[in-house]
Design an enzyme around this catalytic site. Sequence first.
Site, PDB file in Angstrom:
ATOM      1  N   ILE A 149      -2.735 -10.502  -3.653  1.00 40.41           N
ATOM      2  CA  ILE A 149      -3.103 -10.915  -2.180  1.00 40.41           C
ATOM      3  C   ILE A 149      -4.760 -11.651  -2.036  1.00 40.41           C
ATOM      4  CG2 ILE A 149      -4.061 -10.510   0.155  1.00 40.41           C
ATOM      5  CD1 ILE A 149      -1.835  -8.051  -0.216  1.00 40.41           C
TER       6      ILE A 149
ATOM      7  N   HIS B 229      -1.634  -5.883  12.891  1.00 40.25           N
ATOM      8  CA  HIS B 229      -1.217  -5.953  11.121  1.00 40.25           C
ATOM      9  C   HIS B 229       0.525  -6.681  11.040  1.00 40.25           C
ATOM     10  CE1 HIS B 229      -0.832  -2.061   7.936  1.00 40.25           C
ATOM     11  NE2 HIS B 229      -1.197  -3.760   7.613  1.00 40.25           N
ATOM     12  N   ILE B 230       0.363  -7.838  11.294  1.00 40.68           N
ATOM     13  CA  ILE B 230       1.657  -8.605  11.164  1.00 40.68           C
ATOM     14  C   ILE B 230       1.188  -9.536   9.456  1.00 40.68           C
ATOM     15  CG2 ILE B 230       1.564  -8.999  13.593  1.00 40.68           C
ATOM     16  CD1 ILE B 230       0.203 -11.891  13.236  1.00 40.68           C
TER      17      ILE B 230
ATOM     18  N   ASP C 215      -6.663  -7.530  10.769  1.00 36.95           N
ATOM     19  CA  ASP C 215      -4.892  -7.352  11.237  1.00 36.95           C
ATOM     20  C   ASP C 215      -5.386  -5.880  11.002  1.00 36.95           C
ATOM     21  OD1 ASP C 215      -2.687  -8.681  10.965  1.00 36.95           O
ATOM     22  OD2 ASP C 215      -2.687  -7.725   8.592  1.00 36.95           O
TER      23      ASP C 215
ATOM     24  N   GLY D  54      -6.544  -9.276  -6.221  1.00 38.88           N
ATOM     25  CA  GLY D  54      -5.090  -8.478  -6.898  1.00 38.88           C
ATOM     26  C   GLY D  54      -4.140 -10.469  -6.425  1.00 38.88           C
TER      27      GLY D  54
ATOM     28  N   GLY E  79       1.208  -1.029   0.064  1.00 36.64           N
ATOM     29  CA  GLY E  79       0.201   0.097   0.554  1.00 36.64           C
ATOM     30  C   GLY E  79       1.057   1.481  -0.263  1.00 36.64           C
TER      31      GLY E  79
ATOM     32  N   GLU F 168      -4.364   1.989  14.559  1.00 36.65           N
ATOM     33  CA  GLU F 168      -2.686   1.676  14.272  1.00 36.65           C
ATOM     34  C   GLU F 168      -1.909   1.818  14.855  1.00 36.65           C
ATOM     35  OE1 GLU F 168      -1.313  -0.464  11.234  1.00 36.65           O
ATOM     36  OE2 GLU F 168      -3.850  -1.463  10.989  1.00 36.65           O
TER      37      GLU F 168
ATOM     38  N   ARG G 201      -6.409  -2.154   4.723  1.00 29.91           N
ATOM     39  CA  ARG G 201      -6.657  -1.089   5.144  1.00 29.91           C
ATOM     40  C   ARG G 201      -7.754  -0.946   5.731  1.00 29.91           C
ATOM     41  NH1 ARG G 201      -2.048  -1.826   4.109  1.00 29.91           N
ATOM     42  NH2 ARG G 201      -0.063   0.034   3.458  1.00 29.91           N
TER      43      ARG G 201
ATOM     44  N   SER H 135       2.614  -9.545   6.590  1.00 30.42           N
ATOM     45  CA  SER H 135       3.297  -9.430   5.769  1.00 30.42           C
ATOM     46  C   SER H 135       5.028 -10.218   6.970  1.00 30.42           C
ATOM     47  CB  SER H 135       3.893  -8.492   4.651  1.00 30.42           C
ATOM     48  OG  SER H 135       3.990  -7.001   6.197  1.00 30.42           O
TER      49      SER H 135
END
Length: 356
Positions: free
Chosen positions: A193, A321-322, A297, A191, A114, A302, A273, A324
């Site tokens: 992901i 937010h893990i 996530d 896309g 992003g 955040e 997001r 990746s």
Amino acid sequence: MNISTFIYVFTLVFTLWLPVIDALSTNMTKNLKVLVSSNDFPDSAVALLEEHFTVLKSRYINFGEEGLNENKQELLNLIPGCSALIWVSHHQITKELLDKAGPQLKIVSTASAGYNNCNLPELKARGIKLTNTPDVLSAAVGEIAVSLMIAAARRFTENLDQVRRGEWEIGFQKVLGQDLRGSTVGIVGFGGIGQATAKRLAGFEVGKFIYTGHNEKPQAKEFNAQLVPLDELLAESDFILLSAPLTDETRHMINKTTLAKMKKNAIVVNVGRGDLINQDDLYDALKNNQIYAAGLDVTTPEPLPKDHKLFTLSNLFVLPHIGSATVRTRNDMAILAANNVINALYGKPLLTPVRL
């Protein structure tokens, strides 16, 4: 001297001089400065950059309060004269930072898929190129998407609470969840992901994949996935995966109106997001059992404050937010971000350019 002899001599001389030319080229680029915005950027990527350029790296992490305070001021001090900026952060790139950089800044390379935090209007106005790191993180985020589907469907929040309290609800009809088997999975943002998630779900005997977007995806044939309008996806899906980028069009696309179109057993999973969802509306829908559950996530903000009302819900499972966050994936992202800078400053085509 005949032509064959000339070619032989020319090739020999060129081969002998090539290391010298490379050395001179490298010495020239050593005058170029690259700023890495966070102190936790992988050493492997820093070493790659240092082979070509002078690398400046913040002593601070560019996340959370430290990113907004100590890191921000240090970046303002370091960026003047830099030709490239590697952005490792969820914070916004400010006009102030770009003003401090000066006109020689050629590229911002963000170590993320992003880029809604990269101030696209300012970059475009200044002629600064932008790159991101798509695809290399798709597999890891896809794994988290599947994990969130299972966690929300099988009521992990409630069940983990039972384990911690030592008070298990034992019975044949206690704490029953939902099945992935035979379900309809709707993907918003088919896309890299979205496709990686569908690939990983194939072994769960999902009944049907549907997706929404502006155009049909050729890769959809691999999953027998069907392009449908958003309203149809919301009405038919048992699981709704949000893996779309954040734009003016997608901001708060999950809201009171769209939540009302979902099945009562619907499970919403967000790995895109936080602002894809109006969290107040999601809270109401979950509290009133208008939909079955949600797995997140990503949130806004955040980190989500520990006393946030979403945490009072037993049918919500949240991760920090893990998506990746694996050793291999983060290293791959960093190397790609570094190679984009190298190509930009050597005048070569960018590997993953963002159209501004």
